[in-house]
Design a protein around this motif. Structure first.
Motif, mmCIF file in Angstrom:
data_model
loop_
_atom_site.group_PDB
_atom_site.id
_atom_site.type_symbol
_atom_site.label_atom_id
_atom_site.label_comp_id
_atom_site.label_asym_id
_atom_site.label_seq_id
_atom_site.Cartn_x
_atom_site.Cartn_y
_atom_site.Cartn_z
ATOM 1 N N ILE A 204 2.867 30.388 61.501
ATOM 2 C CA ILE A 204 3.043 30.814 62.896
ATOM 3 C C ILE A 204 3.335 29.626 63.804
ATOM 4 N N CYS A 205 2.628 28.501 63.553
ATOM 5 C CA CYS A 205 2.549 27.460 64.588
ATOM 6 C C CYS A 205 3.867 26.763 64.869
ATOM 7 N N ALA A 206 4.554 26.297 63.803
ATOM 8 C CA ALA A 206 5.744 25.475 64.056
ATOM 9 C C ALA A 206 6.821 26.255 64.831
ATOM 10 N N PRO A 207 7.205 27.464 64.397
ATOM 11 C CA PRO A 207 8.236 28.177 65.159
ATOM 12 C C PRO A 207 7.788 28.538 66.569
ATOM 13 N N MET A 208 6.518 28.882 66.723
ATOM 14 C CA MET A 208 6.040 29.247 68.067
ATOM 15 C C MET A 208 6.069 28.027 68.983
ATOM 16 N N ARG A 209 5.605 26.892 68.484
ATOM 17 C CA ARG A 209 5.590 25.686 69.325
ATOM 18 C C ARG A 209 7.002 25.281 69.723
ATOM 19 N N GLU A 210 7.945 25.457 68.793
ATOM 20 C CA GLU A 210 9.332 25.081 69.110
ATOM 21 C C GLU A 210 9.857 25.921 70.279
ATOM 22 N N PHE A 211 9.582 27.214 70.234
ATOM 23 C CA PHE A 211 10.036 28.074 71.328
ATOM 24 C C PHE A 211 9.321 27.694 72.631
ATOM 25 N N LEU A 212 8.014 27.487 72.549
ATOM 26 C CA LEU A 212 7.258 27.166 73.772
ATOM 27 C C LEU A 212 7.727 25.848 74.393
ATOM 28 N N GLU A 213 8.136 24.914 73.545
ATOM 29 C CA GLU A 213 8.656 23.648 74.090
ATOM 30 C C GLU A 213 9.915 23.879 74.920
ATOM 31 N N LYS A 214 10.763 24.816 74.453
ATOM 32 C CA LYS A 214 11.972 25.142 75.234
ATOM 33 C C LYS A 214 11.602 25.702 76.598
ATOM 34 N N VAL A 215 10.583 26.579 76.602
ATOM 35 C CA VAL A 215 10.155 27.186 77.870
ATOM 36 C C VAL A 215 9.632 26.099 78.811
ATOM 37 N N ARG A 216 8.809 25.224 78.242
ATOM 38 C CA ARG A 216 8.208 24.169 79.065
ATOM 39 C C ARG A 216 9.277 23.229 79.627
ATOM 40 N N ALA A 217 10.212 22.820 78.766
ATOM 41 C CA ALA A 217 11.236 21.867 79.191
ATOM 42 C C ALA A 217 12.071 22.428 80.334
ATOM 43 N N ALA A 218 12.214 23.763 80.373
ATOM 44 C CA ALA A 218 13.046 24.379 81.412
ATOM 45 C C ALA A 218 12.220 24.809 82.625
ATOM 46 N N ASN A 219 10.907 24.488 82.622
ATOM 47 C CA ASN A 219 10.001 24.989 83.655
ATOM 48 C C ASN A 219 10.136 26.504 83.810
ATOM 49 N N GLY A 220 10.183 27.180 82.648
ATOM 50 C CA GLY A 220 10.436 28.619 82.666
ATOM 51 C C GLY A 220 9.202 29.451 82.925
ATOM 52 N N MET A 221 9.462 30.713 83.280
ATOM 53 C CA MET A 221 8.421 31.735 83.257
ATOM 54 C C MET A 221 8.545 32.415 81.892
ATOM 55 N N LEU A 222 7.452 32.980 81.398
ATOM 56 C CA LEU A 222 7.507 33.590 80.068
ATOM 57 C C LEU A 222 6.884 34.978 80.094
ATOM 58 N N HIS A 223 7.720 35.972 79.785
ATOM 59 C CA HIS A 223 7.231 37.341 79.631
ATOM 60 C C HIS A 223 7.008 37.610 78.146
ATOM 61 N N VAL A 224 5.813 38.088 77.811
ATOM 62 C CA VAL A 224 5.482 38.396 76.417
ATOM 63 C C VAL A 224 5.381 39.911 76.266
ATOM 64 N N SER A 225 6.110 40.460 75.300
ATOM 65 C CA SER A 225 6.079 41.893 75.049
ATOM 66 C C SER A 225 5.490 42.104 73.659
ATOM 67 N N LEU A 226 4.249 42.581 73.622
ATOM 68 C CA LEU A 226 3.519 42.710 72.351
ATOM 69 C C LEU A 226 3.518 44.164 71.897
ATOM 70 N N ASP A 227 4.233 44.412 70.804
ATOM 71 C CA ASP A 227 4.292 45.746 70.202
ATOM 72 C C ASP A 227 3.174 45.837 69.159
ATOM 73 N N VAL A 228 2.456 46.947 69.149
ATOM 74 C CA VAL A 228 1.387 47.134 68.157
ATOM 75 C C VAL A 228 1.914 46.871 66.748
ATOM 76 N N ASP A 229 3.179 47.254 66.487
ATOM 77 C CA ASP A 229 3.680 47.128 65.112
ATOM 78 C C ASP A 229 4.045 45.702 64.714
ATOM 79 N N PHE A 230 3.867 44.739 65.617
ATOM 80 C CA PHE A 230 3.925 43.324 65.217
ATOM 81 C C PHE A 230 2.845 43.063 64.159
ATOM 82 N N VAL A 231 1.692 43.692 64.357
ATOM 83 C CA VAL A 231 0.569 43.534 63.426
ATOM 84 C C VAL A 231 0.772 44.489 62.250
ATOM 85 N N ASP A 232 0.314 44.096 61.098
ATOM 86 C CA ASP A 232 0.441 44.953 59.921
ATOM 87 C C ASP A 232 -0.284 46.285 60.141
#
Ligand SMILES: NC(=[NH2+])NCCC[C@H](N)C(=O)O
Ligand SMILES: [Mn+2]
Length: 308
Positions: A204-232
């Protein structure tokens, strides 16, 4: 940092054909979402359930599309609710099926444009939800919100998406069910695709951190959409579109913990909970726990005394 969490009920189940998601907001309240947030020191304002706007007159609606006018009505109402809530605090939208994100992401995009910051979208889901009204084979409009947010053509009848997100600001995370038309379209867009294979291979960590770094570098806002079916579905059975091979409970918490530590998340959807399919409330409770994690609940501060 304590936030003002604004709970918004979105009792929608017109984005797909299995009744029950409209009980979602009630289940989150019963499972103690508000209490979990107050226990973390946040202020909580439950603004009740949003009502859909009046049904728009849609010229010659395509009969293949299930509940198009209703979905447009919800989109307009939720866009307004989220845009307004972002001006005052941290919106947490309690769904409702995933078609609600047509409105919530639009509201977040409108707010981000107004304050002059780029919006990023993290889609935690088994599905890519990248159909347009033309390509959907099921006609279920919970399968289209990412395409709407990306500004794809083919959303006649919907309000134009405010400031569509360039594909590199969208990350699909956890996906493992993609229809052929979505697959073809995704190959033409530069969206980050962290499918389950990537997660199996790199965690989980490496791909998530890579995306979050992009958000941070751009001073972005981040909307998270969590679908129940993300979980097994073994851990989160209360969902209409189960796909085996999803995130474990710990992987899902780890995502939430990384998101909290990033300090970048500005709004959250909880979608697709169908309490009618639940087992003694376990999925509703798990979703409340995941929401608590993203809002700062943890067992120990990092690093712990033993490691890290
Ligand atoms: N948010 C969801 N559960 N989406 C499921 C979509 C499934 C399928 N791709 C469809 O368009 O019908
Ligand atoms: Mn979805």
């Amino acid at each position: 940092m304590p936030k003002t969490c604004i709970l918004i009920g979105a009792p929608i189940d017109s984005g797909q054909r299995r009744p029950g998601c409209l009980m979602g907001p009630a289940a989150y309240r019963v499972a103690g979402l508000g209490r979990a947030l107050t226990d973390l020191g946040h202020a909580v304002e439950d603004r009740g359930d949003v009502a859909p706007g009046p049904l728009p007159a849609v010229a010659a609606p395509d009969p293949r599309l299930h509940a198009l006018p209703e979905t447009i009505g919800w989109t307009i109402a939720l866009k307004e609710a989220v845009e307004d809530a972002l001006g005052r605090g941290f919106p947490i939208v309690m769904g409702g099926d995933h078609s609600l994100a047509l409105g919530t992401v639009a509201g977040a995009a409108a707010h981000a444009a107004a304050v002059g910051r780029p919006l990023f979208l993290l889609w935690l889901d088994a599905h890519s939800d990248f159909h347009t009204l033309q390509t959907t084979t099921s006609g279920n409009l919970h399968g289209v919100p990412v395409a709407y947010a990306a500004g794809r053509d083919g959303f006649d009848g919907f309000p134009p998406f405010p400031a569509p997100l360039p594909p590199e600001r969208i990350c699909l995370f956890g996906i493992r069910s993609v229809d052929p038309e979505e697959h073809a379209a995704l190959l033409l867009h530069d969206i980050s695709i962290i499918d389950m294979r990537v997660i199996d291979e790199f965690g989980i960590c490496a791909p998530m951190r890579e995306f979050l770094e992009k958000v941070r570098a751009a001073n972005g806002m981040l909307h998270v959409s969590l679908d129940v079916d993300f979980v097994d579905p073994a851990h989160a059975p209360a969902v209409g579109t189960t796909v085996p091979g999803g995130a474990t409970v710990r992987e899902a918490h780890l995502v939430m913990e990384l998101l909290h530590e990033s300090g970048l998340v500005t709004s959250l959807d909880l979608v697709e909970l169908n309490p009618f399919l639940d087992e003694r409330g376990r999925t509703a409770r798990l979703m409340v726990e995941l929401a608590a994690s993203i809002m700062g609940r943890k067992v120990f501060d990092r690093p712990t005394r033993g490691f890290g």
